[in-house]
Write a protein that holds these residues in place. Sequence first.
Motif, PDB file in Angstrom:
ATOM      1  N   ILE B 504       0.832  -1.206   0.000  1.00 44.78           N
ATOM      2  CA  ILE B 504       0.000   0.000   0.000  1.00 44.78           C
ATOM      3  C   ILE B 504       0.862   1.248   0.000  1.00 44.78           C
ATOM      4  O   ILE B 504       0.541   2.253  -0.640  1.00 44.78           O
ATOM      5  N   GLN B 505       2.003   1.156   0.671  1.00 39.93           N
ATOM      6  CA  GLN B 505       2.868   2.326   0.661  1.00 39.93           C
ATOM      7  C   GLN B 505       3.411   2.603  -0.732  1.00 39.93           C
ATOM      8  O   GLN B 505       3.430   3.746  -1.196  1.00 39.93           O
ATOM      9  N   ALA B 506       3.795   1.531  -1.379  1.00 39.98           N
ATOM     10  CA  ALA B 506       4.321   1.698  -2.735  1.00 39.98           C
ATOM     11  C   ALA B 506       3.256   2.287  -3.656  1.00 39.98           C
ATOM     12  O   ALA B 506       3.509   3.220  -4.419  1.00 39.98           O
ATOM     13  N   VAL B 507       2.054   1.749  -3.524  1.00 40.46           N
ATOM     14  CA  VAL B 507       0.989   2.219  -4.415  1.00 40.46           C
ATOM     15  C   VAL B 507       0.650   3.676  -4.139  1.00 40.46           C
ATOM     16  O   VAL B 507       0.556   4.499  -5.051  1.00 40.46           O
ATOM     17  N   LEU B 508       0.500   4.014  -2.841  1.00 44.77           N
ATOM     18  CA  LEU B 508       0.126   5.394  -2.527  1.00 44.77           C
ATOM     19  C   LEU B 508       1.208   6.360  -2.989  1.00 44.77           C
ATOM     20  O   LEU B 508       0.914   7.449  -3.492  1.00 44.77           O
ATOM     21  N   ASN B 509       2.420   5.942  -2.840  1.00 47.06           N
ATOM     22  CA  ASN B 509       3.514   6.783  -3.291  1.00 47.06           C
ATOM     23  C   ASN B 509       3.421   6.995  -4.803  1.00 47.06           C
ATOM     24  O   ASN B 509       3.478   8.115  -5.304  1.00 47.06           O
ATOM     25  N   ASN B 510       3.243   5.869  -5.491  1.00 50.05           N
ATOM     26  CA  ASN B 510       3.118   5.932  -6.948  1.00 50.05           C
ATOM     27  C   ASN B 510       1.956   6.826  -7.376  1.00 50.05           C
ATOM     28  O   ASN B 510       2.072   7.592  -8.312  1.00 50.05           O
ATOM     29  N   ALA B 511       0.856   6.699  -6.657  1.00 53.97           N
ATOM     30  CA  ALA B 511      -0.376   7.352  -7.099  1.00 53.97           C
ATOM     31  C   ALA B 511      -0.448   8.816  -6.678  1.00 53.97           C
ATOM     32  O   ALA B 511      -1.309   9.543  -7.137  1.00 53.97           O
ATOM     33  N   THR B 512       0.419   9.249  -5.763  1.00 55.14           N
ATOM     34  CA  THR B 512       0.344  10.659  -5.372  1.00 55.14           C
ATOM     35  C   THR B 512       1.498  11.453  -5.955  1.00 55.14           C
ATOM     36  O   THR B 512       1.298  12.529  -6.499  1.00 55.14           O
ATOM     37  N   VAL B 513       2.686  10.903  -5.854  1.00 55.76           N
ATOM     38  CA  VAL B 513       3.863  11.669  -6.259  1.00 55.76           C
ATOM     39  C   VAL B 513       4.192  11.469  -7.734  1.00 55.76           C
ATOM     40  O   VAL B 513       4.484  12.415  -8.455  1.00 55.76           O
ATOM     41  N   GLU B 514       4.107  10.238  -8.178  1.00 50.79           N
ATOM     42  CA  GLU B 514       4.616   9.927  -9.510  1.00 50.79           C
ATOM     43  C   GLU B 514       3.608  10.185 -10.629  1.00 50.79           C
ATOM     44  O   GLU B 514       3.928  10.030 -11.789  1.00 50.79           O
ATOM     45  N   THR B 515       2.394  10.486 -10.277  1.00 42.78           N
ATOM     46  CA  THR B 515       1.384  10.538 -11.336  1.00 42.78           C
ATOM     47  C   THR B 515       0.945  11.959 -11.654  1.00 42.78           C
ATOM     48  O   THR B 515       1.122  12.864 -10.847  1.00 42.78           O
ATOM     49  N   ASP B 516       0.401  12.132 -12.821  1.00 46.08           N
ATOM     50  CA  ASP B 516      -0.148  13.430 -13.211  1.00 46.08           C
ATOM     51  C   ASP B 516      -1.659  13.358 -13.335  1.00 46.08           C
ATOM     52  O   ASP B 516      -2.303  14.323 -13.686  1.00 46.08           O
ATOM     53  N   TYR B 525      -5.137  10.389  -2.286  1.00 44.14           N
ATOM     54  CA  TYR B 525      -5.097  11.241  -1.095  1.00 44.14           C
ATOM     55  C   TYR B 525      -6.233  10.934  -0.146  1.00 44.14           C
ATOM     56  O   TYR B 525      -6.071  10.929   1.070  1.00 44.14           O
ATOM     57  N   ILE B 526      -7.396  10.681  -0.683  1.00 39.64           N
ATOM     58  CA  ILE B 526      -8.533  10.361   0.185  1.00 39.64           C
ATOM     59  C   ILE B 526      -8.221   9.116   1.000  1.00 39.64           C
ATOM     60  O   ILE B 526      -8.378   9.083   2.226  1.00 39.64           O
ATOM     61  N   TYR B 527      -7.742   8.091   0.304  1.00 41.77           N
ATOM     62  CA  TYR B 527      -7.409   6.847   1.011  1.00 41.77           C
ATOM     63  C   TYR B 527      -6.344   7.105   2.068  1.00 41.77           C
ATOM     64  O   TYR B 527      -6.421   6.627   3.197  1.00 41.77           O
ATOM     65  N   TRP B 528      -5.369   7.863   1.650  1.00 47.73           N
ATOM     66  CA  TRP B 528      -4.246   8.121   2.554  1.00 47.73           C
ATOM     67  C   TRP B 528      -4.749   8.746   3.852  1.00 47.73           C
ATOM     68  O   TRP B 528      -4.439   8.312   4.947  1.00 47.73           O
ATOM     69  N   ARG B 529      -5.540   9.784   3.711  1.00 48.47           N
ATOM     70  CA  ARG B 529      -6.030  10.472   4.917  1.00 48.47           C
ATOM     71  C   ARG B 529      -6.915   9.566   5.745  1.00 48.47           C
ATOM     72  O   ARG B 529      -6.837   9.529   6.955  1.00 48.47           O
ATOM     73  N   LEU B 530      -7.764   8.829   5.059  1.00 53.30           N
ATOM     74  CA  LEU B 530      -8.658   7.925   5.779  1.00 53.30           C
ATOM     75  C   LEU B 530      -7.841   6.925   6.576  1.00 53.30           C
ATOM     76  O   LEU B 530      -8.091   6.701   7.761  1.00 53.30           O
TER      77      LEU B 530
END
Lengths: 438, 903
Positions: B504-516, B525-530
């Motif tokens: 999940i850490q890898a995915v969240l990282n990929n989906a927030t920082v690496e993506t446009d 971000y929603i998932y992350w905060r939740l």
Amino acid sequence: MPVAASAIYFLNLRGDVLINRLYRDDVGGNMVDAFRMHIMQTKELGTCPVRQIGGCSFLYMRISNVYIVIVVSSNANVACAFKFVVEAVSLFKSYFGGAFDEDAIRNNFVLIYELLDEIMDFGYPQNLSPEILKLYITQEGVRSPFSSKPSERPVPNATLQVTGAVGWRREGLVYKKNEVFLDIVESVNLLMSSKGSVLRCDVTGKILMKCFLSGMPDLKLGLNDKIGLEKESQMKSRPTKSGKTIELDDVTFHQCVNLTRFNSEKTVSFVPPDGEFELMKYRITEGVNLPFRVLPTIKELGRTRMEVNVKVKSVFGAKMFALGVVVKVPVPKQTAKTSFQVTSGRAKYNASIDSIVWKIRKFPGQTESTMSAEIELISTMGEKKSWTRPPIQMEFQVPMFTASGLRVRFLKVWEKSGYNTVEWVRYITKAGSYEIRC
Amino acid sequence: MSGHDSKYFSTTKKGEIPELKEELNSQYKDKKKDAVKKVIAAMTVGKDVSSLFTDVVNCMQTENLELKKLVYLYLINYAKSQPDLAILAVNTFVKDSQDPNPLIRALAVRTMGCIRVDKITEYLCDPLQRCLKDDDPYVRKTAAICVAKLYDINAELVEDRGFLETLKDLISDNNPMVVANAVAALAEIQDNSARPIFEITSHTLSKLLTALNECTEWGQVFILDALSRYKAADAREAENIVERVTPRLQHANCAVVLSAVKMILQQMELITSTDVVRNLCKKMAPPLVTLLSAEPEIQYVALRNINLIVQKRPTILAHEIKVFFCKYNDPIYVKMEKLEIMIMLASDRNIDQVLLEFKEYATEVDVDFVRKAVRAIGRCAIKLERAAERCISVLLELIKIKVNYVVQEAIIVIKDIFRRYPNTYESIIATLCESLDTLDEPEAKASMIWIIGEYAERIDNADELLESFLESFPEEPALVQLQLLTATVKLFLKKPTEGPQQMIQAVLNNATVETDNPDLRDRAYIYWRLLSTDPEAAKDVVLAEKPVISDDSNLLDPSLLDELLANIATLSSVYHKPPEAFVSRARTAAPRPDDEEYPDGGETAYSESPSHAADAAPAPVTAAGTSAVTHAAAKQPAPPATVPAAAPVPDLLGDLMGLDNSIVPVDQPTTPSGPPLPVLLPSSTGQGLQITAQLVRRDGQIFYNIQFENNSQIVLDGFMIQFNKNTFGLAAAGPLQVPPLQPGASARTLLPMILFQNVSTGPPSSLLQVAVKNNQQPVWYFNDKISLHAFFVEDGRMERANFLETWKNLPDANEVTKDLPNAVINSVDATIEHLTASNVFFVAKRRNASKDLLYLSTKIPRGIPFLIELTATVGIPGVKCAVKTPSPELAPLFFEAMETLLK
């Protein structure tokens, strides 16, 4: 709006214009380029007969080697447009004497322009009856019946006949011998599963009529259909005669038949056009007598060999026979070698349609015939997907047989001069789409 | 019997025109006639023979009817291009219209009506007046249609000369064909006029129904179509009408049958007796089925209409499903439509048979058909609960064939089946997992990932399976990325062990920082905060029970359906679109002077607003959609249905939007003016606030032309605006200046914009997300589309040599070509002028065969040039556009802009 066309084009397969006629101003002069560019030269051709490009819609049909394209820009009546094309083509055929193709169009383009001017006005179809049009649109324009020189056979009331209530028959016909020929032609459509159960089966029949009758005769046709018989016995208040009755699912009639009368009295009464025409069409799904049973067995022996066994049984009366029986048995594309044995007729492998074609010229009733074939296949690498077997298709004609059991009970002719008529009735059953899955 | 006209096509010698000219003036009649035939042949193949106008017209005075018709045909084609010479023909026309031969009288009037030259039209009135009252019905029926022609050219003239009254009188004519044509003409005139001209009273109705019996087949269609607009007063009248129309169902002409069906369906709405309705349904079924034995094209029209009829009255064909079984040799368009109707008619009673058919189709050759058949099985499973199990077993059998596209399609539909029947069929998951490696289509992949995530607790190696997808996360399409994100979160919530935690850490990282991709980022971000604030709440939200889905993917909205049913047999019923959606030209009744001033913008505003409304509408929960997204909404108090789906959750606004341009207040009023703008926020969504806006370029500067309209009951003030990151970094250059808006008031302003402020990375997109707030209402979010042509700068002109050199220096890979089907060049000069005004500059042009090639250049900020080649035939829709530029990734946006400019 019942407008059927703003413009109509006839194109050959290369897209060259053979005929073009603009009926309305709302489509551009050469919309045909758009058709060529966006439909003919793309894969779209054949995927849908109604297409929109820019602000225009294109409705097209292919008939032999000709595309007929109708262009419209309003919310036109599509059913009307396609039916108009179909009727126009049969009109042209009747003028050219049969064929309708690129050559026939080029050879008669003046006539076609003349007809197109007559049969459609401002996009609204007008009278398309060949019978009437031939009165005043002749192939030899010089002999126009209205040229100021008095011609030999003037037809002064042509215009009245075009617009008249009986817009399909001209007056003043005289025949020495008054004759009517009735042909009942049935097509049996069958879809049978590999296990021999009938998935779908129906008969579409038509009654073709050829009339050589003098004057303005009134005709009445009686069939052994259930509703008609019941109505008749009801009106004459006597019980229905025993015997086979047929339940017609649906009937449609030529425009000469009085529909209101059919609706109330269930009788088919009409003033026929002169010559040949299609009086009615009907459809039957219950109680169809299938003329042939087909029992296929196909065995795949390993990856390179196949055995095909097809048994065909005729189940109509022993005194009758079928003509021109053709059984097409599909085989895989990678067929290399075939060998067959047949109990009658002849079989041949036809590579262009990937089928074994088995022909039997004459097939008597209550008999059976078999073909067994061995097929060798080229082994192909990585051909994982198993062969999808198209259905076996069959063609045949059985004279004097109707799959529906329909019979003509009577054909009455009344004419004020009271002449006698001779009636001839023939029956024939053909294969429509007769498919057996295997 | 056949003719030998083909010889007329064969003259291709040099000097053809002079030769023809000579022959046309020959004193021999035969030679003259042959020459005219040659002219017509040349005209047919597209040669320009307009220069022979005078010579051809000179042949008009002839007693030979065939020759006369040919000359008339020539006139119809060329009169418009030679209006001054066309007047030469008038005398003959007028004379012919008084000929003793009715055929010639009719011919003259018919042809004159087809010549759209004002000078000729003037002379048409008198002959037309006479012919409308001619003794011969053939002339009258031709004249009736001619009134409609004249109305199309000059409506005022028709009204002034009283032709409408005469035409109405013809409805009572004793000849049925005259009646039918008069009805057709009146119906058409009514269609194009706002005033009531042809009102059908119960008296006309009964008269026309009587005429029906004697008309030609086509006349019956005209009358039935005109009468279908009649609204019966009560059920009794409706029943009467229906009774008189029903016999038409037996007609051999499909157009008559469909028009009769249309009329019966209209009247059935009023009929209350269930017996009568049932009886009518029974009567309509057989004729509809019979249409399926006609030519394939007619079958297609019938099937598209049956699709509508079945949606409205499912009982009509409930027992006829077998007739829709596909024949092996049916054309593909017929098969596809039959399949659709089979799904509609499938019921518990016939499902076994239907499934056998679908299974058979799934092994056919045509890939699209096979896919549709597989999908059909899934849709039946969703529709018929009791048959679901049988459907699934068929799908499993098909998966075993291992044909790649069959497997993928099956997985897509099985996902929907799982959603429809939770906790019922999960035992088959193991079989599905076997096909994991073969999946290469995004939709199939996304579906499989959804299944893994949803049932993570039952799949022992769920983490391994998901991990195998994760490796390629950055390369996956957005659809798959979103599903992977959600599935990983589900896995983590269900199995909070070490493995999933790392994932999940890898995915969240990929989906927030690496993506446009803003959607992906927002969701991450929603998932992350939740997850970081309250994992239990996260469980409640992410693993919430999902709303039940149903199969409505192909059902039409009831009001649209009714509109389409009123249009049976027409194009509208084939396209399943209301007529105004595809009939482009709104034909106003008369070209009155004040109408011509109507601003062009009206049309743009119309055509753009629906698409935006659709973009912003919340995605409906359907089987076809990617349904996993909706669970976030499921547990929360139902959000107002008006929140645009793509908008981020308000709390996150600061993260996503509050970059460097702060929210700016408003104070200065500006004057509203100019053409209407596309509606971006309809007032139904904005609690009475309607926002229309568009990017425009004025004096070398980009502005956001935005208009606010206050339809609410309160005063709105304190307007502020913000733009999300976008491809071009568009942002407001100054404060938004809008005065307080009174209820009912509106204000328009030009907001200056600057570029390259908050540039988003990633593939160029035309999406512009805008947030607007005021002191009274919540923040409104809406999407606008960036049209590239607002960026075309004024100094984009290029010299020819420079153009050639730049073209050569750019690698071929930088050239992108696209057909713009909706673009049209009506005149080269006008197009050049128009494009120059939009900063697209003309370089050179040439002609190739019938096509014109235009070379143009333009430039966008940061000095990125676009070198353009347009290929088109003047007057025909469809322009081929090739563009070479150092930034080929912008090409799609560029094509959009060009298409807008060339509309």
